[in-house]
Design a protein around this motif. Structure first.
Motif, PDB file in Angstrom:
ATOM      1  N   VAL A   1      34.077  27.252  32.435  1.00  0.00           N
ATOM      2  CA  VAL A   1      35.144  28.261  32.353  1.00  0.00           C
ATOM      3  C   VAL A   1      34.697  29.444  31.494  1.00  0.00           C
ATOM      4  N   LYS A   2      34.825  30.658  32.073  1.00  0.00           N
ATOM      5  CA  LYS A   2      34.540  31.894  31.328  1.00  0.00           C
ATOM      6  C   LYS A   2      35.833  32.690  31.206  1.00  0.00           C
ATOM      7  N   PHE A   3      35.834  33.690  30.338  1.00  0.00           N
ATOM      8  CA  PHE A   3      37.065  34.478  30.149  1.00  0.00           C
ATOM      9  C   PHE A   3      36.748  35.969  30.222  1.00  0.00           C
ATOM     10  N   ILE A   4      37.606  36.718  30.865  1.00  0.00           N
ATOM     11  CA  ILE A   4      37.556  38.181  30.783  1.00  0.00           C
ATOM     12  C   ILE A   4      38.954  38.619  30.349  1.00  0.00           C
ATOM     13  N   LEU A   5      39.041  39.196  29.149  1.00  0.00           N
ATOM     14  CA  LEU A   5      40.358  39.532  28.586  1.00  0.00           C
ATOM     15  C   LEU A   5      40.630  41.033  28.685  1.00  0.00           C
ATOM     16  N   ASP A   6      41.857  41.405  28.356  1.00  0.00           N
ATOM     17  CA  ASP A   6      42.287  42.813  28.384  1.00  0.00           C
ATOM     18  C   ASP A   6      42.043  43.464  29.741  1.00  0.00           C
ATOM     19  N   SER A   7      42.101  42.662  30.794  1.00  0.00           N
ATOM     20  CA  SER A   7      41.727  43.225  32.099  1.00  0.00           C
ATOM     21  C   SER A   7      42.729  42.853  33.183  1.00  0.00           C
ATOM     22  N   VAL A   8      42.868  43.770  34.141  1.00  0.00           N
ATOM     23  CA  VAL A   8      43.770  43.528  35.272  1.00  0.00           C
ATOM     24  C   VAL A   8      43.007  43.721  36.584  1.00  0.00           C
ATOM     25  N   ILE A   9      43.560  43.126  37.641  1.00  0.00           N
ATOM     26  CA  ILE A   9      42.923  43.240  38.963  1.00  0.00           C
ATOM     27  C   ILE A   9      43.306  44.586  39.573  1.00  0.00           C
ATOM     28  N   GLU A  10      42.318  45.388  39.902  1.00  0.00           N
ATOM     29  CA  GLU A  10      42.585  46.650  40.588  1.00  0.00           C
ATOM     30  C   GLU A  10      42.636  46.426  42.094  1.00  0.00           C
ATOM     31  N   GLU A  11      41.666  45.637  42.572  1.00  0.00           N
ATOM     32  CA  GLU A  11      41.567  45.437  44.022  1.00  0.00           C
ATOM     33  C   GLU A  11      40.787  44.165  44.315  1.00  0.00           C
ATOM     34  N   ILE A  12      41.219  43.453  45.352  1.00  0.00           N
ATOM     35  CA  ILE A  12      40.461  42.289  45.807  1.00  0.00           C
ATOM     36  C   ILE A  12      39.720  42.728  47.065  1.00  0.00           C
ATOM     37  N   GLU A  13      38.423  42.445  47.107  1.00  0.00           N
ATOM     38  CA  GLU A  13      37.620  42.881  48.269  1.00  0.00           C
ATOM     39  C   GLU A  13      37.312  41.656  49.122  1.00  0.00           C
ATOM     40  N   ASP A  14      37.236  41.667  50.424  1.00  0.00           N
ATOM     41  CA  ASP A  14      37.063  42.847  51.219  1.00  0.00           C
ATOM     42  C   ASP A  14      37.987  42.718  52.429  1.00  0.00           C
ATOM     43  N   ILE A  15      39.005  43.566  52.465  1.00  0.00           N
ATOM     44  CA  ILE A  15      39.987  43.449  53.550  1.00  0.00           C
ATOM     45  C   ILE A  15      39.293  43.597  54.903  1.00  0.00           C
ATOM     46  N   SER A  16      38.305  44.495  54.989  1.00  0.00           N
ATOM     47  CA  SER A  16      37.680  44.744  56.295  1.00  0.00           C
ATOM     48  C   SER A  16      36.937  43.508  56.809  1.00  0.00           C
ATOM     49  N   LYS A  17      36.479  42.651  55.907  1.00  0.00           N
ATOM     50  CA  LYS A  17      35.782  41.431  56.344  1.00  0.00           C
ATOM     51  C   LYS A  17      36.766  40.263  56.518  1.00  0.00           C
TER      52      LYS A  17
END
Ligand SMILES: Cc1cc2nc3c(=O)[nH]c(=O)nc-3n(C[C@H](O)[C@H](O)[C@H](O)COP(=O)(O)OP(=O)(O)OC[C@H]3O[C@@H](n4cnc5c(N)ncnc54)[C@H](O)[C@@H]3O)c2cc1C
Length: 324
Positions: A195-211
């Motif tokens: 388990v790793k952590f990335i804090l103070d962060s939000v999801i801008e976009e999930i890729e990849d809709i075209s795929k």
């Protein structure tokens, strides 16, 4: 004109439709108010591999379509609308939709608990294609993959630790620098090497809709506004659930978190039963929802039978004449 029913069911997920199958087979001619998400939450997922009876799994929407057909086969009536208000102050109860008023002797509430989502387009488009809101349900599909879990509460960290059974790397993304989760859960997650952590962060976009599948994610650090891109195979949104119980505020006893309080499937109002996720903060699975839907239909049936057998002789005579 009002519709008169012995039994009305609110919701058409696995709890509501199972209740309908049992009630219809007991000749109660139930009415199901489907709500605007006909078929419930399983209609937003793809493979369901843990519902018994389907060796090779089944698609969520297909499972719910079959349940609905099964309920229809025994005479269940359906209304595609939300219940807008209910009056549970006395029996018979009253349920109102935008077009109908239903007067009903018994009521089974199966309105579910919706998973809270981020509300971004890519999340909706890729739901069931790498985006999930249920680690218990979908963790198995991510063997040796890299996944993100979004959230900072106990559920998010529990799901992260659970996912390490399958995934090779699990990263928890949280918008703050501290967790809401209990210290014990935070420690358990921190001690897990996967388990790793990335804090103070939000999801801008999930890729990849075209795929049509998840290949990566763009994060924004809310302190620096810096955007980073990460390659991943899946993302679990674990920011909580909202029980759909606004309608019952002040009428049924609710828990602090808004779930309906039940004893078995009986609510605080005799004649009103609740089944499925709306009264189950713990398991929230299609099969447990179906099980409690069955129990609620049986309880409603037994209540109606006991009332009929205790009805005064005159009332029984009148009812017989009306039926005859
Ligand atoms: C992405 C995802 C994947 C999942 N995968 C699995 C899986 O693989 N296996 C599994 O066992 N579980 C899975 N689950 C969990 C499962 O979907 C739920 O446990 C199950 O659907 C609960 O059934 P339910 O009938 O209680 O409620 P829901 O399915 O949530 O249905 C609620 C119903 O109530 C209706 N409703 C709401 N408000 C009103 C109103 N005012 N009036 C009338 N009707 C109303 C809605 O239209 C809906 O029909 C998953 C959940 C999600 C979100």
């Amino acid at each position: 004109m009002a519709i008169r029913k012995k039994l009305t069911i609110l919701g058409s997920g696995s709890a509501g439709l199972t209740a309908a199958i049992y009630a219809a087979r007991a000749n109660l001619e139930p009415l199901v108010i489907q709500g605007l998400q006909a078929g419930g939450q399983l209609t937003i997922t793809t493979d369901v591999e843990n519902f018994p009876g389907f060796t090779d799994g089944i698609q969520g929407p297909q499972l719910m379509e079959q349940m609905q057909k099964q309920a229809e086969r025994f005479g269940t009536q359906f209304i595609y609308d939300n219940a807008d208000s209910v009056d549970l102050s006395k029996r018979p109860f009253i349920v109102r939709t935008s077009h109908e008023e239903i007067i009903t002797d018994t009521l089974i509430v199966c309105t579910g608990a919706s998973a809270k989502l981020l509300g971004i387009e890519s999340e909706t488009k890729l739901m069931g294609h790498g985006v999930s809101a249920c680690a218990t349900c979908d963790g198995f599909f991510f063997k040796d993959k890299e996944v993100f879990v979004v959230g900072g509460g106990d559920t998010a960290l529990e799901e992260a630790v659970f996912l390490t059974r399958f995934a090779k790397q699990v990263t928890v993304v949280h918008r703050r620098d501290a967790f809401r989760a209990s210290a014990i859960m935070v420690n358990r997650a921190k001690q897990n090497s996967k388990v790793k952590f990335i804090l103070d962060s939000v999801i801008e976009e999930i890729e990849d809709i075209s795929k049509g599948e998840v290949t990566g994610v763009k994060l924004r650090n809310i302190k620096t506004n810096q955007i980073t891109q990460h390659k991943i195979d899946g993302i679990f949104i674990a920011i909580g659930h909202k029980p759909n119980t606004d309608l019952f505020q002040g009428q049924l006893e609710l828990t602090e978190t808004g779930y309906i309080v039940t004893q078995g499937v009986k609510t605080s109002v005799p004649g009103v039963f609740a089944a499925g996720d709306v009264q189950d903060e713990l398991y929230r699975q299609a099969i447990t929802a179906a099980g409690s839907g069955c129990a609620a239909a049986l309880e409603a049936q037994w209540l109606l039978e006991s009332e009929e057998s205790h009805a005064p002789a005159d009332k029984k005579k009148v009812e017989k004449q009306v039926v005859g």
